[in-house]
Scaffold this active site. Structure first.
Site, PDB file in Angstrom:
ATOM      1  N   ALA A  65       0.874  -1.164   0.000  1.00 57.34           N
ATOM      2  CA  ALA A  65       0.000   0.000   0.000  1.00 57.34           C
ATOM      3  C   ALA A  65       0.917   1.222   0.000  1.00 57.34           C
ATOM      4  CB  ALA A  65      -0.889  -0.024   1.234  1.00 57.34           C
TER       5      ALA A  65
ATOM      6  N   GLY B 166       0.563  -4.802   0.954  1.00 57.14           N
ATOM      7  CA  GLY B 166      -0.635  -4.799   0.115  1.00 57.14           C
ATOM      8  C   GLY B 166      -0.410  -5.460  -1.238  1.00 57.14           C
TER       9      GLY B 166
ATOM     10  N   GLU C 168      -0.909  -9.004  -0.598  1.00 55.19           N
ATOM     11  CA  GLU C 168      -2.340  -9.181  -0.331  1.00 55.19           C
ATOM     12  C   GLU C 168      -3.161  -9.131  -1.614  1.00 55.19           C
ATOM     13  OE1 GLU C 168      -1.892  -6.077   2.747  1.00 55.19           O
ATOM     14  OE2 GLU C 168      -3.075  -7.403   4.020  1.00 55.19           O
TER      15      GLU C 168
ATOM     16  N   GLU D 178       4.671  -5.109   7.091  1.00 54.30           N
ATOM     17  CA  GLU D 178       4.018  -3.983   7.762  1.00 54.30           C
ATOM     18  C   GLU D 178       4.487  -3.790   9.197  1.00 54.30           C
ATOM     19  OE1 GLU D 178       2.457  -6.350   5.972  1.00 54.30           O
ATOM     20  OE2 GLU D 178       0.878  -5.451   4.734  1.00 54.30           O
TER      21      GLU D 178
END
Ligand code: HXC
Length: 257
Positions: free
Chosen positions: A65, A108, A111, A131
């Site tokens: 992300a 992300g 993911e 993260e």
């Protein structure tokens, strides 16, 4: 294509989506999400398209992300806007999506790859949920999907240490379906997608739906769900065509009915 952060190309019945923010290693910001949701809605709605491939660059599928977008956000903003909830819509795409992963698939990015229906890994792929190094955690389903994919021991170790898993380990652990050379991963994914797109469309939807049910139900409920969908496929013209074509030793000609 008319998107800001992705390129969309139709190769016959295959939609190839390439994440295109090279300056940020394809970090996933809100614009990428909006672009991907629009592209996937168009793909699902287009009867000429049977399977999609999502890929990045050779260096990075996606490095996470977008940290710069999240940096200044507080709890109130994140919670009020249910930050990342939009990604759930990506997983409601009904036709299959293959992730072709080269380079970094971190946070992300890992993911997103796991939200696809399966992962073809390039030999240079690196998967991770780093993260924790930013004092946060997965937020797009990684703690759940990684654990289901590779089991508790590896998922817990990866989330707690942030270490990366290479392609060989990812295949052994069940995160990737196969490993291919980096230079070939997109073509191999498109070829695999074309194979899927050549199957009877309703059977494709049903097979995706029933495999996914395995993650949401007990064994007996899942087996029951499978059987009902299987029975349902005998109400399709393509089932008659598929079985006739087999008996007559010719390829099936599908109508999607
Ligand atoms: C924003 C990113 C980024 C990211 C890389 N960039 N990852 N920008 N968000 N996730 C940017 C860098 O700032 C840099 O921009 C450019 O991309 C190139 O990256 P470098 O770090 O210079 O490349 P390199 O040295 O090769 O290192 C590659 C890397 C490293 C190991 C992948 O970039 C890295 O560790 N990235 C962060 C990985 C990560 O922590 N991902 C998880 C994010 S959190 P400039 O402008 O400097 O050139 C996440 C959270 C989900 O996904 C839920 C939590 C809320």
């Amino acid at each position: 294509s008319s998107y800001e952060t992705i390129l969309v190309e139709r190769r016959e019945a295959v939609t190839l989506v390439t994440l295109n923010r090279p300056q940020a290693l394809n970090a996933l910001n809100s614009q990428v999400l909006d672009d991907l949701l629009a592209a996937m809605a168009a793909f699902d709605a287009d009867a000429t398209q049977g399977c999609a491939v999502v890929t990045g660059s050779e260096r990075a599928f996606a490095a996470g992300a977008d940290i710069k977008e999240m940096q200044s956000q507080g709890f109130a903003d994140m919670y009020a806007h249910d930050f990342f909830a939009g990604w759930d819509r990506f997983t409601r795409t009904r036709k299959p999506i293959i992730a072709a992963v080269s380079g970094y698939a971190l946070g992300g990015g890992c993911e997103l790859a796991m939200m696809c229906d399966f992962i073809l890994a390039a030999d240079n792929a690196k998967f991770g949920q780093p993260e924790i190094k930013l004092a946060v955690s997965p937020g797009m389903g990684g703690s759940q999907r990684l654990t289901r994919a590779v089991g508790k021991a590896k998922a817990m170790e990866m989330c707690l240490t942030g270490r990366m898993m290479d392609a060989a380990e990812a295949e052994r652990a069940g995160l990737a379906s196969r490993v291919v050379q980096a230079a070939e991963v997109v073509e191999e994914a498109v070829k695999t997608a074309a194979t899927i797109a050549g199957m009877a469309p309703l059977a494709v939807l049903a097979n995706k739906e029933m495999v996914n049910a395995a993650f949401e139900t007990s064994l007996s409920a899942g087996v029951q769900f499978e059987r009902r969908l299987f029975h349902g496929l005998f109400g399709t013209a393509d089932q008659k065509e598929g079985m006739a074509a087999f008996v007559e030793k010719r390829p099936g000609a599908w109508t999607g009915k």
